[in-house]
Design an enzyme around this catalytic site. Structure first.
Site, PDB file in Angstrom:
ATOM      1  N   ARG A 109     -27.572  43.193  16.423  1.00  0.00           N
ATOM      2  CA  ARG A 109     -28.655  43.680  17.272  1.00  0.00           C
ATOM      3  C   ARG A 109     -28.935  42.733  18.431  1.00  0.00           C
ATOM      4  NH1 ARG A 109     -33.463  43.451  14.037  1.00  0.00           N
ATOM      5  NH2 ARG A 109     -32.302  41.847  12.978  1.00  0.00           N
ATOM      6  N   SER A 154     -35.347  45.879   8.863  1.00  0.00           N
ATOM      7  CA  SER A 154     -36.023  46.175   7.592  1.00  0.00           C
ATOM      8  C   SER A 154     -37.245  45.294   7.417  1.00  0.00           C
ATOM      9  CB  SER A 154     -35.054  45.966   6.419  1.00  0.00           C
ATOM     10  OG  SER A 154     -34.029  46.913   6.440  1.00  0.00           O
ATOM     11  N   LYS A 209     -34.816  36.801  -5.069  1.00  0.00           N
ATOM     12  CA  LYS A 209     -35.715  37.463  -4.125  1.00  0.00           C
ATOM     13  C   LYS A 209     -36.346  38.689  -4.755  1.00  0.00           C
ATOM     14  CE  LYS A 209     -34.736  37.326   0.681  1.00  0.00           C
ATOM     15  NZ  LYS A 209     -33.925  37.845   1.794  1.00  0.00           N
ATOM     16  N   HIS A 251     -29.399  51.020  10.637  1.00  0.00           N
ATOM     17  CA  HIS A 251     -28.336  50.994   9.630  1.00  0.00           C
ATOM     18  C   HIS A 251     -27.514  52.280   9.683  1.00  0.00           C
ATOM     19  CE1 HIS A 251     -31.168  48.261   7.168  1.00  0.00           C
ATOM     20  NE2 HIS A 251     -30.161  47.496   7.535  1.00  0.00           N
TER      21      HIS A 251
END
Length: 153
Positions: free
Chosen positions: A90, A128, A41, A17
């Site tokens: 990514r 993450s 969440k 990040h």
């Protein structure tokens, strides 16, 4: 003024990040790091912890502003006058996922451009999700997390 948003959960922030932020900040007059709040969440870190962590990581960069938001990301962009949305890529699967979101966002808000920044090869495996899994099993994540963020874990 060129204003951009880099949205994400940042639960926790990773070196990947940080790399995306550092490589994109020079392109804009102001860069918001937006912590998306999903009430459905349960996060690993609280929103407050994530805000504090990101502010600690970027405290020496005056063009960066950290803020949490709820709702559609394009609506948040409009509320902060952001004409650009930064997304890190990514992998090929990231690209396919982000492309679909960018196309939907463009349909909702044609004046907001999505900009993809490709991850440096050394960061392409850092996520993450993987960092949280290592943390859950008391593993050492120091090679994946900025030093300033470690105290928040």
């Amino acid at each position: 003024m060129k204003v951009a948003l880099f949205p994400g959960s940042f639960d926790p922030v990773t070196k990947a990040h940080v790399d995306i932020v550092k490589r994109s900040v020079s392109l804009f007059d102001k860069l918001y790091i937006g912590i998306g709040v999903n009430s459905n969440k349960q996060g690993f870190l609280t929103i407050s912890q994530r805000e504090q962590m990101l502010r600690a990581v970027f405290e020496h960069e005056p063009k960066i502003h950290v803020i949490a938001y709820e709702g559609l990301t394009v609506d948040f962009c409009k509320s902060i006058s952001a004409g650009y949305m930064i997304r890190g890529i990514r992998t090929v699967s990231d690209f396919e996922y982000e492309k679909a979101i960018a196309q939907m966002n463009h349909a909702l808000a044609p004046d907001i451009e999505s900009i993809f920044i490709v991850s440096k090869p050394g960061y392409s495996s850092i996520s993450s999700t993987i960092v949280r899994e290592i943390l859950r099993h008391q593993g050492d994540v120091s090679q994946f997390i900025p030093t300033e963020a470690l105290e928040y874990l």
